[in-house]
Design a protein around this motif. Structure first.
Motif, PDB file in Angstrom:
ATOM      1  N   CYS B 200       1.002  -1.256  -0.021  1.00 33.57           N
ATOM      2  CA  CYS B 200      -0.118   0.007   0.021  1.00 33.57           C
ATOM      3  C   CYS B 200       0.722   1.208   0.043  1.00 33.57           C
ATOM      4  CB  CYS B 200      -0.924  -0.180   1.179  1.00 33.57           C
ATOM      5  SG  CYS B 200      -2.186   1.059   1.215  1.00 33.57           S
ATOM      6  N   PHE B 201       1.928   1.416   0.772  1.00 38.36           N
ATOM      7  CA  PHE B 201       3.025   2.332   0.848  1.00 38.36           C
ATOM      8  C   PHE B 201       3.726   2.610  -0.151  1.00 38.36           C
ATOM      9  CE2 PHE B 201       6.931   4.412   2.430  1.00 38.36           C
ATOM     10  CZ  PHE B 201       6.229   5.281   3.414  1.00 38.36           C
ATOM     11  N   GLN B 202       4.006   1.564  -0.950  1.00 37.37           N
ATOM     12  CA  GLN B 202       4.600   1.514  -2.205  1.00 37.37           C
ATOM     13  C   GLN B 202       3.630   2.108  -3.392  1.00 37.37           C
ATOM     14  OE1 GLN B 202       7.535   1.828  -3.494  1.00 37.37           O
ATOM     15  NE2 GLN B 202       8.853   0.946  -1.721  1.00 37.37           N
ATOM     16  N   PHE B 203       2.608   1.664  -3.384  1.00 39.23           N
ATOM     17  CA  PHE B 203       1.370   2.243  -4.291  1.00 39.23           C
ATOM     18  C   PHE B 203       1.265   3.681  -4.136  1.00 39.23           C
ATOM     19  CE2 PHE B 203      -1.507  -1.793  -4.483  1.00 39.23           C
ATOM     20  CZ  PHE B 203      -0.538  -2.437  -5.286  1.00 39.23           C
ATOM     21  N   GLN B 204       1.164   4.312  -2.856  1.00 39.81           N
ATOM     22  CA  GLN B 204       1.172   5.605  -2.547  1.00 39.81           C
ATOM     23  C   GLN B 204       2.619   6.479  -3.093  1.00 39.81           C
ATOM     24  OE1 GLN B 204       0.436   5.827   1.611  1.00 39.81           O
ATOM     25  NE2 GLN B 204      -1.140   7.177   1.008  1.00 39.81           N
ATOM     26  N   ASP B 205       3.674   5.670  -3.014  1.00 37.72           N
ATOM     27  CA  ASP B 205       4.843   6.543  -3.601  1.00 37.72           C
ATOM     28  C   ASP B 205       4.656   6.688  -5.091  1.00 37.72           C
ATOM     29  OD1 ASP B 205       6.697   7.074  -1.653  1.00 37.72           O
ATOM     30  OD2 ASP B 205       8.170   5.570  -2.404  1.00 37.72           O
ATOM     31  N   ASP B 206       4.241   5.468  -5.763  1.00 39.06           N
ATOM     32  CA  ASP B 206       3.967   5.726  -7.158  1.00 39.06           C
ATOM     33  C   ASP B 206       2.816   6.703  -7.579  1.00 39.06           C
ATOM     34  OD1 ASP B 206       5.399   3.368  -7.576  1.00 39.06           O
ATOM     35  OD2 ASP B 206       3.917   2.124  -8.009  1.00 39.06           O
ATOM     36  N   LEU B 207       1.743   6.773  -6.832  1.00 34.10           N
ATOM     37  CA  LEU B 207       0.791   7.792  -6.822  1.00 34.10           C
ATOM     38  C   LEU B 207       1.532   9.308  -6.812  1.00 34.10           C
ATOM     39  CD1 LEU B 207      -2.099   6.112  -5.030  1.00 34.10           C
ATOM     40  CD2 LEU B 207      -2.147   6.894  -7.554  1.00 34.10           C
ATOM     41  N   LEU B 208       2.340   9.431  -5.503  1.00 37.54           N
ATOM     42  CA  LEU B 208       2.861  10.730  -5.396  1.00 37.54           C
ATOM     43  C   LEU B 208       3.736  11.326  -6.502  1.00 37.54           C
ATOM     44  CD1 LEU B 208       3.892  10.215  -1.566  1.00 37.54           C
ATOM     45  CD2 LEU B 208       2.263  11.839  -2.645  1.00 37.54           C
ATOM     46  N   GLU B 209       4.701  10.306  -7.270  1.00 37.06           N
ATOM     47  CA  GLU B 209       5.246  10.428  -8.247  1.00 37.06           C
ATOM     48  C   GLU B 209       4.710  11.340  -9.298  1.00 37.06           C
ATOM     49  OE1 GLU B 209       8.729   9.427  -9.411  1.00 37.06           O
ATOM     50  OE2 GLU B 209       9.317   8.636  -7.813  1.00 37.06           O
ATOM     51  N   VAL B 210       3.337  10.979  -9.721  1.00 40.60           N
ATOM     52  CA  VAL B 210       2.866  11.865 -10.545  1.00 40.60           C
ATOM     53  C   VAL B 210       1.812  12.821  -9.991  1.00 40.60           C
ATOM     54  CG1 VAL B 210       2.639  10.040 -11.957  1.00 40.60           C
ATOM     55  CG2 VAL B 210       0.778  10.169 -10.597  1.00 40.60           C
ATOM     56  N   THR B 211       1.736  13.214  -8.981  1.00 42.19           N
ATOM     57  CA  THR B 211       0.593  13.988  -8.244  1.00 42.19           C
ATOM     58  C   THR B 211       1.545  15.213  -7.466  1.00 42.19           C
ATOM     59  OG1 THR B 211       0.117  12.649  -6.331  1.00 42.19           O
ATOM     60  CG2 THR B 211      -1.043  12.321  -8.279  1.00 42.19           C
ATOM     61  N   LYS B 212       2.732  15.003  -7.104  1.00 40.90           N
ATOM     62  CA  LYS B 212       3.331  15.926  -6.185  1.00 40.90           C
ATOM     63  C   LYS B 212       4.680  16.452  -7.074  1.00 40.90           C
ATOM     64  CE  LYS B 212       0.779  15.211  -2.700  1.00 40.90           C
ATOM     65  NZ  LYS B 212       0.182  15.787  -1.758  1.00 40.90           N
ATOM     66  N   THR B 213       5.266  17.597  -6.518  1.00 40.95           N
ATOM     67  CA  THR B 213       6.251  18.132  -7.063  1.00 40.95           C
ATOM     68  C   THR B 213       7.816  17.720  -6.369  1.00 40.95           C
ATOM     69  OG1 THR B 213       6.645  20.221  -5.770  1.00 40.95           O
ATOM     70  CG2 THR B 213       4.976  20.318  -7.475  1.00 40.95           C
ATOM     71  N   SER B 214       8.744  17.898  -7.195  1.00 44.04           N
ATOM     72  CA  SER B 214      10.128  17.367  -6.340  1.00 44.04           C
ATOM     73  C   SER B 214      10.302  17.966  -5.046  1.00 44.04           C
ATOM     74  CB  SER B 214      11.239  18.123  -7.273  1.00 44.04           C
ATOM     75  OG  SER B 214      12.491  17.778  -6.831  1.00 44.04           O
ATOM     76  N   GLU B 215      10.149  19.539  -4.798  1.00 45.46           N
ATOM     77  CA  GLU B 215      10.195  19.876  -3.780  1.00 45.46           C
ATOM     78  C   GLU B 215       9.412  19.586  -2.376  1.00 45.46           C
ATOM     79  OE1 GLU B 215       9.840  24.665  -2.201  1.00 45.46           O
ATOM     80  OE2 GLU B 215       9.338  24.141  -4.102  1.00 45.46           O
ATOM     81  N   GLU B 216       8.143  18.980  -2.698  1.00 43.61           N
ATOM     82  CA  GLU B 216       7.537  18.552  -1.761  1.00 43.61           C
ATOM     83  C   GLU B 216       7.865  16.986  -1.191  1.00 43.61           C
ATOM     84  OE1 GLU B 216       2.736  19.673  -2.095  1.00 43.61           O
ATOM     85  OE2 GLU B 216       3.844  19.385  -3.987  1.00 43.61           O
ATOM     86  N   ILE B 217       8.377  16.421  -2.207  1.00 43.06           N
ATOM     87  CA  ILE B 217       8.661  14.927  -1.675  1.00 43.06           C
ATOM     88  C   ILE B 217      10.283  14.749  -1.603  1.00 43.06           C
ATOM     89  CG2 ILE B 217       6.699  13.815  -2.632  1.00 43.06           C
ATOM     90  CD1 ILE B 217       8.595  12.565  -4.895  1.00 43.06           C
ATOM     91  N   GLY B 218      11.129  15.714  -2.033  1.00 47.39           N
ATOM     92  CA  GLY B 218      12.372  15.774  -1.494  1.00 47.39           C
ATOM     93  C   GLY B 218      13.611  14.848  -2.270  1.00 47.39           C
ATOM     94  N   LYS B 219      12.941  14.288  -3.386  1.00 43.60           N
ATOM     95  CA  LYS B 219      13.790  13.834  -4.445  1.00 43.60           C
ATOM     96  C   LYS B 219      13.342  14.073  -5.818  1.00 43.60           C
ATOM     97  CE  LYS B 219      11.385   9.478  -3.684  1.00 43.60           C
ATOM     98  NZ  LYS B 219      11.617   7.908  -3.487  1.00 43.60           N
ATOM     99  N   SER B 220      14.208  13.874  -6.914  1.00 48.52           N
ATOM    100  CA  SER B 220      13.722  14.136  -8.067  1.00 48.52           C
ATOM    101  C   SER B 220      12.588  13.366  -8.449  1.00 48.52           C
ATOM    102  CB  SER B 220      14.772  13.484  -9.227  1.00 48.52           C
ATOM    103  OG  SER B 220      16.099  13.447  -8.575  1.00 48.52           O
ATOM    104  N   VAL B 221      11.457  13.955  -8.818  1.00 49.10           N
ATOM    105  CA  VAL B 221      10.107  13.531  -9.578  1.00 49.10           C
ATOM    106  C   VAL B 221      10.409  12.904 -10.636  1.00 49.10           C
ATOM    107  CG1 VAL B 221       8.501  14.468  -7.923  1.00 49.10           C
ATOM    108  CG2 VAL B 221       9.330  15.439  -9.814  1.00 49.10           C
ATOM    109  N   GLN B 222       9.265  12.220 -11.378  1.00 52.80           N
ATOM    110  CA  GLN B 222       9.146  11.660 -12.543  1.00 52.80           C
ATOM    111  C   GLN B 222      10.556  10.837 -12.940  1.00 52.80           C
ATOM    112  OE1 GLN B 222       6.824  11.699 -14.552  1.00 52.80           O
ATOM    113  NE2 GLN B 222       5.705  13.503 -13.898  1.00 52.80           N
ATOM    114  N   SER B 223      11.263  10.441 -11.850  1.00 53.21           N
ATOM    115  CA  SER B 223      12.397   9.565 -12.181  1.00 53.21           C
ATOM    116  C   SER B 223      12.072   8.056 -12.635  1.00 53.21           C
ATOM    117  CB  SER B 223      13.343   9.571 -10.949  1.00 53.21           C
ATOM    118  OG  SER B 223      12.737   9.155  -9.711  1.00 53.21           O
ATOM    119  N   ASP B 224      10.942   7.789 -11.750  1.00 56.86           N
ATOM    120  CA  ASP B 224      10.442   6.277 -12.511  1.00 56.86           C
ATOM    121  C   ASP B 224      10.138   6.340 -13.853  1.00 56.86           C
ATOM    122  OD1 ASP B 224      10.600   5.404  -9.891  1.00 56.86           O
ATOM    123  OD2 ASP B 224       8.640   5.381  -9.328  1.00 56.86           O
ATOM    124  N   ALA B 225       9.354   7.413 -14.310  1.00 58.80           N
ATOM    125  CA  ALA B 225       9.006   7.636 -15.688  1.00 58.80           C
ATOM    126  C   ALA B 225      10.172   7.691 -16.682  1.00 58.80           C
ATOM    127  CB  ALA B 225       7.908   8.782 -15.753  1.00 58.80           C
TER     128      ALA B 225
END
Lengths: 278, 278
Positions: B200-225
């Motif tokens: 469930c936690f990892q699902f959320q990480d995946d969701l966060l990657e597409v819904t939040k900005t880099s500044e908010e989560i503290g690492k490069s976003v879109q890196s999965d994509a």
């Protein structure tokens, strides 16, 4: 004794599902080697009157720690070695990522192996303490840092490095043997013997680097000299280095007497180790 | 609870002599983070009627395992990440060699920390088994392999990867809590809850990657994509991914009821975790 160790090493790996990380772990763990650390443990355990079977899994755990340290040490970011035990290094076969993971897997597997042994919980907990203390950043890992930093400029610093890098795992083997044999009062002497033995063994490696060929020792020779690493030979010259090694050997013999052993497996093993080049 | 964890993390590091490897360990271990794994352990321990003080060192051990896995995972040979928790990754500060050694040091320190706890030997030995099994090549490390290989093409494979990569350490936290609380009969349910929670936690990480900005989560976003990694969103689309995450949350609530808890620390923590994006 080596066959028994090899069989048990393979057995400890059986619980892992087929995977590249298991292949990486197996490749390095089963690539021969002298198995000195488990043999030190089993030999002292026997000579203290203990049951060698009880030392097999703790011995395998030690060999896993030793092997992981070689896998990580060979990485391009560390020593960048291509050959180990006459075979390509782990990262040359499985790639860097799988060599890192394989090393992590072996390090963790050491504690799974301890947990799986049929020792009682008191001895298991003591072995965990001994192994983690000697293998970690108080011990072997700190020795790796000294080694990598290449800031060793005198004999004391070189000996401190060798005590940590090699002495700690030898000490771990001998300390565990006293605890498994139910004679923890001998743990301190066992530790001291391990340190002396580790330093002596590294002195010999230094001596071998300048006296043997690549084919004989199974890895690139002169690599220390190429990297301008300080060794006992570069500090003292060949003859004085051999003399100091001999004096360590004499100290080791005194410590062996102090342990009041019932049998001579450990003495024989140490003599075999020392005969390599003296 | 977080302050207590931070204080104890620092305390567990006090035994190590000043060195670069200690600096490397300290840098990553003390760089914030949500401390979810020790909090899971302490919360369940409390809710089972146990003494939270007894869970502090095992919780620190878990956080060390989690942190080492991030340090190694960020290495150039692995995910090659530059930022972690709003700070440069370990190897960007200390170099690759010291990041490898620092990670090895944290992994080993986890077991030193367990050994140093004042738990009785039976519980210590059980905790060693739980931690090593879940962290090793049967658990988290195998999950890292799945992740690196990038061969996940369907939902079952993705869930298996998340169970191993994240579920195993969550399970480790909850399993240890049952053992420390003296209720090992609840260990299997605790393990199942940890797995569900990890996915469930990892699902959320995946969701966060597409819904939040880099500044908010503290690492490069879109890196999965960027790396064309399969995620729950790439497999199912955003809406179905959110629905599946919710269904996992419902399963988690059922498992919580099954554990018959005396207090609601764990329930509150899980709700806090789930509120991140639902």
């Amino acid at each position: 004794m080596i066959n028994l160790i090899e069989t048990n090493l393979l057995k400890t790996l059986e619980i892992y599902p087929e995977s590249t990380v298991k292949d990486s772990m197996t490749y390095s763990l089963m690539s021969g080697g002298k198995r000195i650390r488990p043999r030190l443990l089993l030999s002292l355990l026997n000579d203290l009157g203990g049951d060698m079977n009880q030392g097999l899994y703790p011995g395998c755990a030690l060999e896993m720690i030793h092997t992981y340290s070689l896998v990580h040490d060979d990485l391009p970011a560390m020593d960048d070695d291509d050959m180990r035990r006459h075979k390509p290094t782990n990262h040359n076969v499985f790639g860097e990522a799988m060599a890192i993971l394989g090393g992590d897997g072996l390090l963790t597997a050491a504690f799974t192996t301890l947990a799986q042994s049929d020792l009682n919980s008191n001895i298991k907990a003591s072995c965990m303490e001994i192994l983690a203390r000697n293998a970690g950043s108080l011990g072997m890992i700190l020795g790796q840092e000294y080694d990598i930093k290449n800031e060793i400029h005198n004999l004391d610093a070189l000996i401190a490095c060798y005590e940590l890098k090699t002495g700690c795992l030898f000490a771990s083997a001998l300390e565990m043997a006293t605890v498994i044999a139910g004679q923890p009062e001998k743990q301190t002497d066992a530790h001291d013997l391990g340190f002396k033995l580790g330093v002596c063994f590294q002195f010999q490696d230094d001596l071998l680097e300048v006296t043997k060929t690549s084919e004989e020792i199974g890895k690139s020779v002169q690599s220390d000299a190429d990297r301008e690493k300080v060794t006992i030979v570069s500090l003292l010259g060949l003859e004085a280095a051999q003399e100091l090694t001999q004096s360590y050997f004499n100290d080791i013999e005194s410590l062996l007497l102090k342990l009041e052993l019932k049998d001579s497996y450990l003495k024989d093993l140490i003599e075999e180790m020392m005969i390599r080049n003296l």
